[in-house]
Design a protein around this motif. Sequence first.
Motif, short mmCIF file in Angstrom:
data_model
loop_
_atom_site.label_atom_id
_atom_site.label_comp_id
_atom_site.label_asym_id
_atom_site.label_seq_id
_atom_site.Cartn_x
_atom_site.Cartn_y
_atom_site.Cartn_z
N LYS A 274 45.69 35.51 47.05
CA LYS A 274 45.61 33.87 46.54
C LYS A 274 43.85 33.73 46.67
O LYS A 274 43.60 34.82 47.39
CB LYS A 274 46.47 33.53 46.96
N PHE A 275 43.78 32.81 46.34
CA PHE A 275 42.70 32.31 46.47
C PHE A 275 42.88 30.67 46.73
O PHE A 275 42.99 29.60 47.03
CB PHE A 275 42.12 31.83 44.29
N CYS B 46 42.97 27.28 46.07
CA CYS B 46 44.06 27.38 45.07
C CYS B 46 45.11 26.22 45.21
O CYS B 46 45.57 27.01 47.19
CB CYS B 46 44.31 28.26 44.49
N TYR C 151 37.96 31.95 44.17
CA TYR C 151 38.22 31.81 42.62
C TYR C 151 37.13 31.42 41.87
O TYR C 151 35.99 32.17 42.63
CB TYR C 151 38.77 30.51 42.53
N VAL D 61 47.50 32.76 40.71
CA VAL D 61 46.73 32.38 40.93
C VAL D 61 47.05 31.69 40.15
O VAL D 61 47.84 31.39 39.23
CB VAL D 61 45.50 32.87 40.12
#
Length: 452
Positions: A156-157, A160, A200, A222
């Motif tokens: 994951k970012f 986010c 990101y 994302v």
Amino acid sequence: MMVPMTATRRDETGEEALTTVRSEAAFRAAREVMPGGVSSPVRAFGAVGGVPRFIARGAGAVLTDLDGNSYTDYVGSWGPLILGHADERVVAAINKAAAKGCSFGAPTEAEVRLAELVIARVPGIEMVRFVNSGTEAAMSAVRLARAFTGRDAIVKFEGCYHGHVDALLVKAGSGLLTFGTPSSPGVPGGVTADTLVLPYNTLSAAKDLFAEHGKRIAAVLVEPIAGNMGCVPPAEGFLAGLRSLCDQHGSLLVFDEVMTGFRVAPGGAQELYGVQPDLTCLGKVLGGGLPMAAYGGRREIMEQVSPLGPVYQAGTLSGNPLATAAGIATLEALAEPDVYETLEARSARLAEGLGQAARSAGVPVCQTRAGSMLCVFFTEGPVTDYASAVRSDTQAYARFFHAMLERGVYLAPSQYECMFVSLAHTDDLIESTIQAADEAFDEVSRGGSSES
Ligand SMILES: *Cc1c(COP(=O)(O)O)cnc(C)c1O
């Protein structure tokens, strides 16, 4: 910043100051019985100070609080209300459904209709499962991706947000970002051990991670347009780059379009940018203001979901008839001609006007926008990721927020959220918002606020 409990504002005629006494009383009572007085943290105004307005009703783009103050609303229930408050088509659909029964726990034709509408519009969805919240959608998509690939790691970012799923509460955005908490107590280390976090918009970091861990990675999750650290659109080639990394390494690409779905284009960000994910999470607009969300994707993957496949996921109220009716009415309204063009034109005008207002007041801001999601970061920018977003002057934002609120404009009570434009925001409302912003930015540049 000192914010007294009692705020006043003038109505349009400039006379008789209205008060917030009833919101204050309600907030006092609320804090006795609910943590922070709210059902979701950011609503408590913790990031901006002052009294959260308790809302009595909404109509179109206008919110009215308990004390009778009215505001042009750019929160829109945090994204769902793309048609505005109490849209008559949505209200009629809900009433009609309610009269026939609120919940059955059995299949209905309406669910099939909504599923068909979703599949017709969202390029990456061939089959869909309805759930009740974006959190549930993301949690279930992760489980499905892990089952389908037989792998455990999730990418994951930073910044986010995918709901409050344990495994995804790692440098998440929104409330956590607002409160500066990188993660939450109560999440065991083991649960996040397989969650890999990247900045990101930095494809090179994703390439490096895949080079080392590619074989372990079940999915890249994302927000195709980040909307929970303020609005941060994807850099050119970022989403396509993630697509090809996933293809090279046998990982699934999951777009969390809970915010962007049906908002930035009929088929969401995946249509806008022409990048197709394997799985998609939907929510917000999908339910037209009622609790409704979904995950869907390629048929081969969705066929793994119970009862067709072995991946368990269920819900007592999933596919609820009222929420389904509101969703159908909303998606049908969004199929009318020129809807997205209208949203684009009004959002562009709003962004332009806000930018002008900031410049003439000499307040440095960085503006971002993707369709009807927009943000004014109180930093020179550019804002491209979490690290650059958090350079924002949140004190200045708080002053701006209160200056706007006093002038009858309701913005998100946090720098790290989007403004949402709806179809109910008329050209006149947009112009009066810009006028309010002219004065509000002046107030910010003078370093004051009438609330402090
Ligand atoms: C709002 C949001 C969620 C969480 O949805 P809830 O319905 O609040 O659980 C997840 N992902 C994204 C991108 C969101 O914007």
